[in-house]
Scaffold this motif. Sequence first.
Motif, PDB file in Angstrom:
ATOM      1  N   TYR A   1      55.600   0.888  23.904  1.00  0.00           N
ATOM      2  CA  TYR A   1      53.915   0.880  23.683  1.00  0.00           C
ATOM      3  C   TYR A   1      53.309   1.509  23.107  1.00  0.00           C
TER       4      TYR A   1
ATOM      5  N   ASP B   1      47.725   1.275  24.807  1.00  0.00           N
ATOM      6  CA  ASP B   1      48.563   1.678  26.601  1.00  0.00           C
ATOM      7  C   ASP B   1      48.130   3.079  26.885  1.00  0.00           C
TER       8      ASP B   1
ATOM      9  N   ASP C   1      46.342   2.888  30.009  1.00  0.00           N
ATOM     10  CA  ASP C   1      47.368   2.468  31.354  1.00  0.00           C
ATOM     11  C   ASP C   1      48.372   3.299  32.157  1.00  0.00           C
TER      12      ASP C   1
ATOM     13  N   CYS D   1      58.333   0.366  27.644  1.00  0.00           N
ATOM     14  CA  CYS D   1      56.705  -0.136  28.507  1.00  0.00           C
ATOM     15  C   CYS D   1      57.113  -1.434  29.173  1.00  0.00           C
TER      16      CYS D   1
ATOM     17  N   GLU E   1      55.612  -4.750  31.513  1.00  0.00           N
ATOM     18  CA  GLU E   1      54.337  -6.173  31.772  1.00  0.00           C
ATOM     19  C   GLU E   1      54.715  -6.345  32.793  1.00  0.00           C
TER      20      GLU E   1
ATOM     21  N   GLY F   1      51.162  -9.772  32.826  1.00  0.00           N
ATOM     22  CA  GLY F   1      50.768  -9.609  31.808  1.00  0.00           C
ATOM     23  C   GLY F   1      49.586  -7.647  32.118  1.00  0.00           C
ATOM     24  N   GLU F   2      49.960  -6.975  33.199  1.00  0.00           N
ATOM     25  CA  GLU F   2      50.194  -5.990  33.776  1.00  0.00           C
ATOM     26  C   GLU F   2      51.434  -4.485  33.814  1.00  0.00           C
ATOM     27  N   LEU F   3      50.280  -3.817  32.918  1.00  0.00           N
ATOM     28  CA  LEU F   3      51.523  -2.549  33.110  1.00  0.00           C
ATOM     29  C   LEU F   3      52.598  -2.439  34.206  1.00  0.00           C
TER      30      LEU F   3
ATOM     31  N   SER G   1      56.951   2.679  32.173  1.00  0.00           N
ATOM     32  CA  SER G   1      57.346   2.889  31.165  1.00  0.00           C
ATOM     33  C   SER G   1      58.769   3.737  30.916  1.00  0.00           C
TER      34      SER G   1
END
Length: 226
Positions: A28, A32, A35, A72, A74, A77-79, A82
């Motif tokens: 990350y 980021d 998020d 992290c 995804e 495409g979305e975090l 982590s």
Amino acid sequence: MKDRNIIYRSEIYVYDQDRPLPAVVRNYTEEDFDDLIQIQSECFPPPFPSELWWNKEQLKNHVTLFPEGALCIEVNGELAGSLTGLITDFDPEHPNHTWEEVTDNGYIRNHNPNGNTLYIVDISVRPKYRKLGLGKIMMQSMYHVVIQKGLDRLLGGGRMPGYHKKADEMSASEYLQAVVKGELKDPVITFLLRCGRMPIGVVENYLEDEESCGYAALMEWKNPFK
């Protein structure tokens, strides 16, 4: 092995039941941070105090002092989660410590590049993604870091949130052994066992954690190449 900063990126598929979803494990970065703080708010909602979520100074230290330990994941495409670590010098003969001591209260200014152990500071996965096995995937990715850097082990203190229900019946060590034997299930310790982590003991006063009665299980993964 020549030491260098890892720019970690692994493209995989995760499964939502029978449906494959594209996922990426990577380091990350500063982009980021918002998020990552949002993920903390979802993982630790009120009454958990918001001042204990990651702040940007802590996150800045993670990506500056030990970017290899700032991972992290995804999904589509979305975090989604982590995992953060630092390097410390761990002496198995003197295992007692607190989370605050070993992680510098999450600021990792005590990160020691010459240490022997990658220590897990935090793992967080968005609740809506928790059945996809993301925590295990990130943990296995951090094992790669242990191997690449030639460290002895990955280590961390696992909360025992089920212990308060059994504290009148057994010691924290007995509770841990019961989970290892499969007589009890614990949401954190059972997860860590599934990730390949091995218990090496119990430490007290690890965190202010009523559910765990202040205890934590030290859970280790040894570098198989050492």
